[in-house]
Each structure stands twice: as C-alpha cells, then as structure tokens.
Design a protein around this motif. Structure first.
Motif, PDB file in Angstrom:
ATOM      1  N   PRO A 193       0.817  -1.213   0.000  1.00 11.78           N
ATOM      2  CA  PRO A 193       0.000   0.000   0.000  1.00 11.78           C
ATOM      3  C   PRO A 193       0.849   1.261   0.000  1.00 11.78           C
ATOM      4  O   PRO A 193       2.013   1.244   0.396  1.00 11.78           O
ATOM      5  N   LEU A 194       0.243   2.359  -0.450  1.00  2.35           N
ATOM      6  CA  LEU A 194       0.951   3.631  -0.489  1.00  2.35           C
ATOM      7  C   LEU A 194       1.166   4.209   0.904  1.00  2.35           C
ATOM      8  O   LEU A 194       2.098   4.989   1.124  1.00  2.35           O
ATOM      9  N   ALA A 195       0.300   3.907   1.835  1.00  2.00           N
ATOM     10  CA  ALA A 195       0.419   4.356   3.217  1.00  2.00           C
ATOM     11  C   ALA A 195      -0.463   3.462   4.068  1.00  2.00           C
ATOM     12  O   ALA A 195      -1.232   2.642   3.551  1.00  2.00           O
ATOM     13  N   LEU A 196      -0.361   3.616   5.387  1.00  2.00           N
ATOM     14  CA  LEU A 196      -1.101   2.777   6.323  1.00  2.00           C
ATOM     15  C   LEU A 196      -2.053   3.651   7.126  1.00  2.00           C
ATOM     16  O   LEU A 196      -1.621   4.432   7.975  1.00  2.00           O
ATOM     17  N   PRO A 197      -3.348   3.532   6.906  1.00  2.00           N
ATOM     18  CA  PRO A 197      -4.311   4.363   7.637  1.00  2.00           C
ATOM     19  C   PRO A 197      -4.467   3.888   9.073  1.00  2.00           C
ATOM     20  O   PRO A 197      -3.988   2.803   9.442  1.00  2.00           O
ATOM     21  N   PRO A 198      -5.135   4.673   9.917  1.00  2.00           N
ATOM     22  CA  PRO A 198      -5.420   4.202  11.284  1.00  2.00           C
ATOM     23  C   PRO A 198      -6.096   2.838  11.262  1.00  2.00           C
ATOM     24  O   PRO A 198      -6.937   2.560  10.402  1.00  2.00           O
ATOM     25  N   GLU A 199      -5.714   2.004  12.211  1.00  2.00           N
ATOM     26  CA  GLU A 199      -6.235   0.635  12.266  1.00  2.00           C
ATOM     27  C   GLU A 199      -6.459   0.256  13.732  1.00  2.00           C
ATOM     28  O   GLU A 199      -5.496   0.043  14.479  1.00  2.00           O
ATOM     29  N   PRO A 200      -7.715   0.188  14.156  1.00  3.88           N
ATOM     30  CA  PRO A 200      -7.985  -0.139  15.562  1.00  3.88           C
ATOM     31  C   PRO A 200      -7.546  -1.537  15.967  1.00  3.88           C
ATOM     32  O   PRO A 200      -7.198  -1.762  17.136  1.00  3.88           O
ATOM     33  N   ARG A 201      -7.571  -2.489  15.038  1.00  8.19           N
ATOM     34  CA  ARG A 201      -7.166  -3.850  15.392  1.00  8.19           C
ATOM     35  C   ARG A 201      -5.712  -3.865  15.859  1.00  8.19           C
ATOM     36  O   ARG A 201      -4.845  -3.267  15.239  1.00  8.19           O
ATOM     37  N   GLU A 202      -5.469  -4.555  16.939  1.00 10.94           N
ATOM     38  CA  GLU A 202      -4.136  -4.732  17.528  1.00 10.94           C
ATOM     39  C   GLU A 202      -3.546  -3.445  18.100  1.00 10.94           C
ATOM     40  O   GLU A 202      -2.361  -3.410  18.458  1.00 10.94           O
ATOM     41  N   ALA A 203      -4.343  -2.385  18.212  1.00  9.75           N
ATOM     42  CA  ALA A 203      -3.830  -1.149  18.786  1.00  9.75           C
ATOM     43  C   ALA A 203      -3.522  -1.336  20.269  1.00  9.75           C
ATOM     44  O   ALA A 203      -4.300  -1.940  21.009  1.00  9.75           O
ATOM     45  N   VAL A 204      -2.373  -0.833  20.694  1.00  4.94           N
ATOM     46  CA  VAL A 204      -1.980  -0.797  22.101  1.00  4.94           C
ATOM     47  C   VAL A 204      -1.797   0.672  22.452  1.00  4.94           C
ATOM     48  O   VAL A 204      -0.989   1.377  21.826  1.00  4.94           O
ATOM     49  N   LEU A 205      -2.541   1.139  23.442  1.00  8.48           N
ATOM     50  CA  LEU A 205      -2.608   2.575  23.722  1.00  8.48           C
ATOM     51  C   LEU A 205      -2.250   2.889  25.167  1.00  8.48           C
ATOM     52  O   LEU A 205      -2.789   3.824  25.777  1.00  8.48           O
ATOM     53  N   GLY A 206      -1.319   2.130  25.726  1.00  5.40           N
ATOM     54  CA  GLY A 206      -0.831   2.419  27.065  1.00  5.40           C
ATOM     55  C   GLY A 206      -1.937   2.402  28.097  1.00  5.40           C
ATOM     56  O   GLY A 206      -2.816   1.536  28.101  1.00  5.40           O
ATOM     57  N   GLY A 207      -1.919   3.405  28.967  1.00  2.00           N
ATOM     58  CA  GLY A 207      -2.885   3.474  30.055  1.00  2.00           C
ATOM     59  C   GLY A 207      -4.144   4.256  29.729  1.00  2.00           C
ATOM     60  O   GLY A 207      -4.817   4.763  30.637  1.00  2.00           O
ATOM     61  N   LEU A 208      -4.482   4.362  28.457  1.00  2.00           N
ATOM     62  CA  LEU A 208      -5.680   5.109  28.067  1.00  2.00           C
ATOM     63  C   LEU A 208      -6.919   4.478  28.693  1.00  2.00           C
ATOM     64  O   LEU A 208      -7.053   3.252  28.744  1.00  2.00           O
ATOM     65  N   ALA A 209      -7.854   5.332  29.146  1.00  2.00           N
ATOM     66  CA  ALA A 209      -9.096   4.851  29.744  1.00  2.00           C
ATOM     67  C   ALA A 209      -9.882   4.027  28.729  1.00  2.00           C
ATOM     68  O   ALA A 209      -9.946   4.368  27.538  1.00  2.00           O
ATOM     69  N   ALA A 210     -10.509   2.952  29.209  1.00  3.61           N
ATOM     70  CA  ALA A 210     -11.256   2.061  28.331  1.00  3.61           C
ATOM     71  C   ALA A 210     -12.376   2.791  27.602  1.00  3.61           C
ATOM     72  O   ALA A 210     -12.697   2.462  26.450  1.00  3.61           O
ATOM     73  N   SER A 211     -12.948   3.793  28.254  1.00  2.66           N
ATOM     74  CA  SER A 211     -14.058   4.527  27.642  1.00  2.66           C
ATOM     75  C   SER A 211     -13.631   5.330  26.421  1.00  2.66           C
ATOM     76  O   SER A 211     -14.466   5.686  25.588  1.00  2.66           O
ATOM     77  N   GLU A 212     -12.335   5.611  26.305  1.00  2.00           N
ATOM     78  CA  GLU A 212     -11.818   6.399  25.183  1.00  2.00           C
ATOM     79  C   GLU A 212     -11.138   5.542  24.132  1.00  2.00           C
ATOM     80  O   GLU A 212     -10.732   6.047  23.082  1.00  2.00           O
ATOM     81  N   PHE A 213     -10.990   4.245  24.407  1.00  2.00           N
ATOM     82  CA  PHE A 213     -10.135   3.408  23.571  1.00  2.00           C
ATOM     83  C   PHE A 213     -10.604   3.347  22.125  1.00  2.00           C
ATOM     84  O   PHE A 213      -9.809   3.568  21.200  1.00  2.00           O
ATOM     85  N   ASP A 214     -11.854   3.060  21.884  1.00  2.00           N
ATOM     86  CA  ASP A 214     -12.328   2.862  20.511  1.00  2.00           C
ATOM     87  C   ASP A 214     -12.150   4.130  19.682  1.00  2.00           C
ATOM     88  O   ASP A 214     -11.726   4.063  18.506  1.00  2.00           O
ATOM     89  N   ARG A 215     -12.479   5.274  20.268  1.00  3.56           N
ATOM     90  CA  ARG A 215     -12.326   6.538  19.522  1.00  3.56           C
ATOM     91  C   ARG A 215     -10.864   6.806  19.191  1.00  3.56           C
ATOM     92  O   ARG A 215     -10.519   7.098  18.036  1.00  3.56           O
ATOM     93  N   VAL A 216     -10.004   6.701  20.186  1.00  6.65           N
ATOM     94  CA  VAL A 216      -8.584   6.995  19.969  1.00  6.65           C
ATOM     95  C   VAL A 216      -7.969   5.979  19.004  1.00  6.65           C
ATOM     96  O   VAL A 216      -7.181   6.349  18.115  1.00  6.65           O
ATOM     97  N   ALA A 217      -8.321   4.705  19.138  1.00  6.55           N
ATOM     98  CA  ALA A 217      -7.774   3.688  18.237  1.00  6.55           C
ATOM     99  C   ALA A 217      -8.159   3.955  16.792  1.00  6.55           C
ATOM    100  O   ALA A 217      -7.414   3.628  15.864  1.00  6.55           O
TER     101      ALA A 217
END
Length: 418
Positions: A193-217
């Motif tokens: 691919p020409l670039a890699l867009p945001p991809e929630p699958r397999e995202a690791v986001l440190g200590g981010l609150a669970a309530s924010e995870f899906d949006r941030v991922a």
C-alpha cells in the motif's frame, strides 16, 4: 546505572508488563512516567514484533509477520515544563542489547535478525525484484555481528534506536491522516500500500481509559513512517553520544522510543533491513524554551551524531542513475538511482557466490553508506552505495585472479509457502 523507568521482563509479552507502552501515535495516550529537565534515565525496549520472529532456519515467521502489531514503543515519557513550541533535547547516553541476557528466545538476547518482507506483507525497497520472504539470523560477539546465513562476513554494529519521537498534537495528527488518506485514495488497492491508515485492530494505547479506547484507536496514526515528530526515521547514526533536538507539539512532549537496531545500512533497504533486537537505552533530556521558532525547527528533528562509528577506512562503491531496469528514463529520480546502485552492488556480490537474497540482506544489515551524489544533472540523478571492504573475510576488490567463492553453509531461509 540510571533509574530504569520502563523495565521489561523478558519472560512476559510486551502487553503483559507492569507498565504498558503503545504502538500508535496519539496525543491522548497518557505518559507512563514524568521526568525533569536534566534527568538521566533508562528505558527497556522490546524488538518491534515482540518475539514473533525466532532464531531458526525458517522464514515463515517473516512471511506471516504481524504488521498490525508494530511498533512496540516504550513510553510516552513526559518532561516536566515542556510546552508546544519548545525543543526537547535528548542525549543518547548508552544503548545496547538486553543486559545480562546473552542467550534466549528474544531478539536482543545475544542475537538479532534481518528480514526480506514479502511483497504482499510490507515489501521493501527492492520488492519488485525480491518479492518473497527471507531471513538472516545474526549472532553478537561484543560489538561484532556474524551470520550462519551469510558466510564470510563480520562487522562492527552501530547500535541505535530506529524509532524515537514526540507525540503529535491533535491538529498535527489530523494533518497526517488527511494527507496520507489522500495518497491512499490515488491507488487504494496497491500492493504494497501507499500508506497505512489508522487501524484499531491490535492497537496498544498504554494506560488510556477504556471509555476512550475505541475513539482513539480509530484516530491514532500507525508508527511505520517518519513524520514531523521524528518517529521511524531509521537513521543509523543516532547512536551513543548523539544529541537530538525534537519539536514539541503537546504539553510534556511525551517522548517514546523503540525499534532498536544492532546495525543497519543506510536506507534499511529490505524494510526489516536492520539487525532487529530488543535492549536498553539510556537518555538524558533538557528543554529549550521556544526553540522551534528561535532555530526555525518547525518540523522534523535536527541532531548531532555520536562519535562511535566503526572505523572503516576503505570502501568499494557502486553508482546508479535514474533509469529503470527496462530502460525508461526518469527525471532526477534519486530514489530510483539508489535502487539501481544497490542492485549493482548485489549483482557484484553474486559473482562471489552469494545468492541475490544474501547480498540484499547484507546491504540492509551492514553499516553501508548511501549518498545522493548528483541531483542537478538533468535528466539523471546519481546515487552511490559504499560497502566497507573490511567486513569481508576475503579480498572483495576486483583483481586479475577473479572473484573468491564463498563457502556456503546454511543458506538464508526462504518462506516455505512464499
């Protein structure tokens, strides 16, 4: 030894550690620690695939490498008082493989690896000529690397982090996603691919609150490319003794680091072209208030390289110009010129008994020098690649006696179903 503010237990996966790092860029990923200007500290780093690549004679793990999981980054680390518009000064005090662990299943425990990625799973600089997955394992003896898969070479590594950078602001993150999305839209089905867009699958986001995870991922940027914040620059000269000046885009700067390399050639041309490993890095930080405007560093880091490079004094250099393999003339295409220079070096090494894949792996892993040698002489740019002659256990120079033939042992493994 400086305080280790991000320790890693080699018996546990990256995601099961006491402190959780991340594998995406986003301003809302909370810091795992806060340090003060002038502080020195240690950070442990896991190699970018977290143990998915193993020390064996198969390349199936490279073929199936889990690209959605990378990079495993240690951090973010907040620096007290750092504000947007400042420059974060980062000194690399020391960097090396996993301390006191010279054997084991993880890269960095006395060994590392280089891979040629399959075209349909990442590709590489020369992916059209080398579309299949291959691997080379390197053993470390002090600062020297040798490989059972690439015979009759040995060289000193220039150990460095492939990836280090500060967190983007929300505005900068949106800019990345917009411009890279526009590029993808020009050829959405391209392989690679020409670039890699945001991809929630397999995202690791440190200590981010669970309530924010899906949006941030769904917003967070992948870590594959270098960007304005530094990131995956793969500059082999960011070694011990280097001082780097990073732009600051968020309060605290939020510095992260990972993707340690035992050695790498300029360009990391196989994509997994360095000798990948886990290990440690000792850093010291300072803050230069208002430094971005004062020194005109509105984006991308500037740096002063360390003085620990291997002392190679003789080189065999190959040149290339911006003409494709099928004879098409391109206008001052320096990327193509460097490809052609690398291919010329590979063709040469094949005459000594190496396979093309062994030569390609070597150019990615060894501390070769790549240079833009001419960028103004229309229509051809000229790029050059310099191979240190001392890394070969034979005379690699042209001579009347003809090319020495290397003794093959275990060939560089190719993925079984490539």
């Amino acid at each position: 030894m400086p305080e280790n503010i991000f320790p890693l237990d080699s018996s546990k996966p990256f995601d099961d550690q006491q402190k959780l790092g991340h594998n995406r860029w986003h301003p809302e990923i909370p810091p795992i620690a806060t340090v003060k200007p002038g502080d020195s500290f240690r950070v442990d780093c896991r190699e970018w695939f977290d143990g998915a690549i193993v020390n064996d004679d198969s390349a199936d793990d490279i073929l199936n490498a889990p690209l959605l999981t990378v990079h495993k980054l240690s951090g973010p680390i907040a620096v007290e008082g750092a504000k947007p518009g400042d420059l974060l000064i980062v000194d690399i005090l020391d960097v090396g493989p996993i301390p006191q662990e010279d054997s084991g299943p993880l890269a960095g425990q006395g060994w590392g690896y280089t891979g040629i990625f399959a075209k349909n799973n990442g590709g590489g600089f020369l992916t059209d000529e080398f579309p299949d997955a291959y691997k080379a394992i390197w053993d470390f003896t002090g600062q020297v690397a040798t490989s059972r898969h690439i015979p009759e070479v040995a060289f000193e590594g220039l150990i460095h982090p492939g990836l280090m950078g500060t967190a983007p602001s929300a505005e900068l993150l949106a800019t990345w996603n917009a411009r890279e999305g526009a590029l993808i839209a020009t050829d959405p089905h391209r392989v690679p691919p020409l670039a890699l867009p945001p991809e929630p699958r397999e995202a690791v986001l440190g200590g981010l609150a669970a309530s924010e995870f899906d949006r941030v991922a769904g917003e967070a940027a992948r870590t594959a490319p270098p960007r304005e914040n530094g990131g995956n620059q793969d500059i082999k000269n960011l070694s011990k003794g280097t001082r780097i000046f990073y732009p600051v885009f968020v309060d605290g700067a939020n510095l992260s680091v990972g993707d340690l390399h035992f050695s790498q050639g300029d360009g990391e041309i196989t994509f997994c072209g360095a000798i990948e490993m886990g290990g440690f890095i000792d850093l010291r930080v300072e803050v230069l208030a208002g430094g971005m405007e004062t020194y005109g560093v509105s984006e991308n880091a500037i740096f002063m390289p360390g003085r620990v490079e291997p002392r190679f004094s003789e080189w065999l250099a190959f040149s290339g110009t911006s003409v494709t393999l099928d004879g098409e003339q391109r206008y001052l295409d320096s990327h193509l010129s460097y490809q052609r220079a690398c291919l010329h070096a590979i063709d040469y090494l094949v005459k000594f008994g190496y396979t093309p894949e062994q030569a390609y792996l070597l150019l990615g892993a060894a501390p070769i020098e790549g240079r833009l040698s001419g960028v103004v002489d229309i229509p051809n740019s000229c790029a050059t690649v310099y191979l240190p002659t001392a890394m070969f256990e034979f005379d690699v120079r042209p001579s009347a006696s003809g090319p020495h033939q290397v003794t093959q042992g275990v060939p560089a493994p190719r993925a079984a179903n490539a």
